[in-house]
Design a protein around this motif. Structure first.
Motif, mmCIF file in Angstrom:
data_model
loop_
_atom_site.group_PDB
_atom_site.id
_atom_site.type_symbol
_atom_site.label_atom_id
_atom_site.label_comp_id
_atom_site.label_asym_id
_atom_site.label_seq_id
_atom_site.Cartn_x
_atom_site.Cartn_y
_atom_site.Cartn_z
ATOM 1 N N GLU A 156 0.831 -1.197 0.000
ATOM 2 C CA GLU A 156 0.000 0.000 0.000
ATOM 3 C C GLU A 156 0.871 1.254 0.000
ATOM 4 O O GLU A 156 1.919 1.301 0.636
ATOM 5 C CB GLU A 156 -0.883 -0.009 1.254
ATOM 6 N N ILE A 157 0.443 2.281 -0.715
ATOM 7 C CA ILE A 157 1.172 3.546 -0.756
ATOM 8 C C ILE A 157 1.063 4.205 0.617
ATOM 9 O O ILE A 157 -0.031 4.329 1.175
ATOM 10 C CB ILE A 157 0.608 4.465 -1.858
ATOM 11 N N GLN A 158 2.203 4.630 1.151
ATOM 12 C CA GLN A 158 2.203 5.216 2.483
ATOM 13 C C GLN A 158 1.804 6.676 2.425
ATOM 14 O O GLN A 158 2.155 7.406 1.500
ATOM 15 C CB GLN A 158 3.600 5.081 3.099
ATOM 16 N N ILE A 190 2.984 17.517 3.230
ATOM 17 C CA ILE A 190 3.645 16.726 2.193
ATOM 18 C C ILE A 190 2.606 16.291 1.167
ATOM 19 O O ILE A 190 1.601 15.680 1.504
ATOM 20 C CB ILE A 190 4.357 15.499 2.807
ATOM 21 N N LYS A 191 2.858 16.611 -0.084
ATOM 22 C CA LYS A 191 1.935 16.244 -1.159
ATOM 23 C C LYS A 191 2.281 14.882 -1.751
ATOM 24 O O LYS A 191 1.421 14.088 -2.048
ATOM 25 C CB LYS A 191 1.992 17.304 -2.282
ATOM 26 N N ASN A 192 3.566 14.622 -1.934
ATOM 27 C CA ASN A 192 4.041 13.370 -2.518
ATOM 28 C C ASN A 192 4.820 12.615 -1.432
ATOM 29 O O ASN A 192 5.993 12.876 -1.212
ATOM 30 C CB ASN A 192 4.926 13.675 -3.740
ATOM 31 N N TRP A 193 4.137 11.716 -0.761
ATOM 32 C CA TRP A 193 4.668 11.023 0.412
ATOM 33 C C TRP A 193 5.759 10.032 0.032
ATOM 34 O O TRP A 193 5.579 9.181 -0.813
ATOM 35 C CB TRP A 193 3.508 10.306 1.104
ATOM 36 N N ARG A 194 6.914 10.127 0.684
ATOM 37 C CA ARG A 194 8.046 9.218 0.488
ATOM 38 C C ARG A 194 7.985 8.190 1.611
ATOM 39 O O ARG A 194 8.270 8.493 2.760
ATOM 40 C CB ARG A 194 9.344 10.015 0.548
ATOM 41 N N ALA A 195 7.633 6.984 1.279
ATOM 42 C CA ALA A 195 7.374 5.952 2.291
ATOM 43 C C ALA A 195 8.630 5.574 3.057
ATOM 44 O O ALA A 195 9.732 5.568 2.527
ATOM 45 C CB ALA A 195 6.797 4.707 1.628
ATOM 46 N N ASP A 196 8.438 5.263 4.330
ATOM 47 C CA ASP A 196 9.492 4.726 5.175
ATOM 48 C C ASP A 196 8.970 3.397 5.696
ATOM 49 O O ASP A 196 8.332 3.325 6.739
ATOM 50 C CB ASP A 196 9.801 5.686 6.332
ATOM 51 N N ASN A 197 9.215 2.324 4.952
ATOM 52 C CA ASN A 197 8.683 1.009 5.293
ATOM 53 C C ASN A 197 9.615 0.184 6.157
ATOM 54 O O ASN A 197 9.344 -0.980 6.423
ATOM 55 C CB ASN A 197 8.370 0.237 4.007
ATOM 56 N N TYR A 198 10.710 0.778 6.613
ATOM 57 C CA TYR A 198 11.698 0.026 7.376
ATOM 58 C C TYR A 198 11.785 0.460 8.831
ATOM 59 O O TYR A 198 12.724 0.107 9.523
ATOM 60 C CB TYR A 198 13.070 0.129 6.705
ATOM 61 N N ARG A 199 10.804 1.212 9.313
ATOM 62 C CA ARG A 199 10.802 1.646 10.704
ATOM 63 C C ARG A 199 10.557 0.467 11.631
ATOM 64 O O ARG A 199 9.950 -0.514 11.274
ATOM 65 C CB ARG A 199 9.687 2.660 10.970
ATOM 66 N N VAL A 200 10.986 0.657 12.871
ATOM 67 C CA VAL A 200 10.709 -0.345 13.906
ATOM 68 C C VAL A 200 9.307 -0.084 14.433
ATOM 69 O O VAL A 200 8.908 1.042 14.605
ATOM 70 C CB VAL A 200 11.735 -0.230 15.056
ATOM 71 N N TYR A 208 -0.027 10.035 5.334
ATOM 72 C CA TYR A 208 -0.172 10.462 6.728
ATOM 73 C C TYR A 208 -1.080 9.529 7.528
ATOM 74 O O TYR A 208 -0.809 9.208 8.666
ATOM 75 C CB TYR A 208 -0.717 11.899 6.794
ATOM 76 N N LYS A 209 -2.141 9.070 6.918
ATOM 77 C CA LYS A 209 -3.129 8.260 7.640
ATOM 78 C C LYS A 209 -2.653 6.852 7.960
ATOM 79 O O LYS A 209 -3.135 6.235 8.902
ATOM 80 C CB LYS A 209 -4.428 8.190 6.842
ATOM 81 N N ASN A 210 -1.722 6.296 7.178
ATOM 82 C CA ASN A 210 -1.324 4.902 7.412
ATOM 83 C C ASN A 210 0.168 4.737 7.713
ATOM 84 O O ASN A 210 0.704 3.652 7.564
ATOM 85 C CB ASN A 210 -1.716 4.038 6.205
ATOM 86 N N HIS A 211 0.858 5.785 8.145
ATOM 87 C CA HIS A 211 2.305 5.691 8.311
ATOM 88 C C HIS A 211 2.749 5.066 9.638
ATOM 89 O O HIS A 211 3.902 4.728 9.799
ATOM 90 C CB HIS A 211 2.968 7.059 8.122
ATOM 91 N N ARG A 212 1.842 4.866 10.572
ATOM 92 C CA ARG A 212 2.216 4.216 11.831
ATOM 93 C C ARG A 212 2.326 2.711 11.616
ATOM 94 O O ARG A 212 1.662 2.146 10.771
ATOM 95 C CB ARG A 212 1.192 4.535 12.901
ATOM 96 N N LYS A 213 3.170 2.080 12.436
ATOM 97 C CA LYS A 213 3.410 0.651 12.256
ATOM 98 C C LYS A 213 3.162 -0.080 13.572
ATOM 99 O O LYS A 213 3.548 0.387 14.632
ATOM 100 C CB LYS A 213 4.855 0.430 11.795
ATOM 101 N N PHE A 214 2.517 -1.237 13.493
ATOM 102 C CA PHE A 214 2.248 -2.059 14.660
ATOM 103 C C PHE A 214 2.939 -3.410 14.511
ATOM 104 O O PHE A 214 3.092 -3.919 13.408
ATOM 105 C CB PHE A 214 0.741 -2.292 14.826
ATOM 106 N N TYR A 215 3.329 -3.989 15.645
ATOM 107 C CA TYR A 215 3.889 -5.333 15.680
ATOM 108 C C TYR A 215 2.812 -6.220 16.317
ATOM 109 O O TYR A 215 2.641 -6.215 17.543
ATOM 110 C CB TYR A 215 5.184 -5.336 16.484
ATOM 111 N N PRO A 216 2.032 -6.943 15.497
ATOM 112 C CA PRO A 216 0.843 -7.648 15.998
ATOM 113 C C PRO A 216 1.062 -8.532 17.230
ATOM 114 O O PRO A 216 0.254 -8.464 18.168
ATOM 115 C CB PRO A 216 0.361 -8.460 14.794
ATOM 116 N N PRO A 217 2.095 -9.378 17.304
ATOM 117 C CA PRO A 217 2.222 -10.197 18.520
ATOM 118 C C PRO A 217 2.320 -9.353 19.795
ATOM 119 O O PRO A 217 1.778 -9.723 20.837
ATOM 120 C CB PRO A 217 3.514 -10.991 18.296
ATOM 121 N N HIS A 218 3.009 -8.227 19.691
ATOM 122 C CA HIS A 218 3.161 -7.375 20.876
ATOM 123 C C HIS A 218 1.916 -6.525 21.125
ATOM 124 O O HIS A 218 1.399 -6.483 22.234
ATOM 125 C CB HIS A 218 4.387 -6.466 20.710
#
Length: 145
Positions: A2-4, A135-145, A6-16
């Motif tokens: 999915e394109i990253q 930000i108009k053209n969002w640059r995804a950061d898919n490698y965050r912890v 503002y609305k979906n940029h947070r990341k969750f670790y499901p087991p935790h």
């Protein structure tokens, strides 16, 4: 993927976030409930609740502390590298003028927007959240912890 934005940029670790933590919270509520309902074993339930609380506290603090500190260092390093690539100058003076939330938010902007938003952050002192919202053209950061 999915394109990253503002609305979906947070990341969750499901087991935790969805198993371990909710289970501990339920155990804590159960322990507090038993403190008031099982008078003969009240001391045991108080001890149980204190231990569960400490496990919750430690799990949150340890998991977050190391990962976030390392991530923050990498974000600062990334800012320094991008600034050097764009302006062909060291970023030490600029970095000192910015708050971390501003530096972190700028990583989501591509180079053309990075320049404009950096200027606004320095001159108008806009917050990291305001930077992200602009930000108009969002640059995804898919490698965050």
């Amino acid at each position: 993927m999915e394109i990253q934005n503002y609305k979906n940029h947070r990341k969750f670790y499901p087991p935790h976030h969805f198993i371990y933590s909710p289970l501990l919270i339920l155990l804590e509520f159960f322990g507090v409930y038993k403190i008031f309902t099982d008078k003969p074993n009240q001391v045991i339930w108080i001890l149980f609740s204190v231990i569960i609380f400490l496990i919750i506290y430690l799990s949150v603090m340890i998991r977050q502390h190391y990962a976030l500190e390392l991530q923050n260092r990498l974000i600062r390093l990334e800012f320094k590298q991008r600034y050097f690539e764009i302006f062909n100058q060291r970023s030490d003076e600029i970095e000192e003028k910015l708050r971390f939330d501003q530096i972190a938010a700028l990583r989501f902007a591509y180079d053309d927007e990075f320049k404009k938003l950096l200027y606004r952050a320095l001159n108008e002192n806009i917050s990291g959240d305001q930077i992200k919202r602009n930000i108009k053209n969002w640059r995804a950061d898919n490698y965050r912890v």
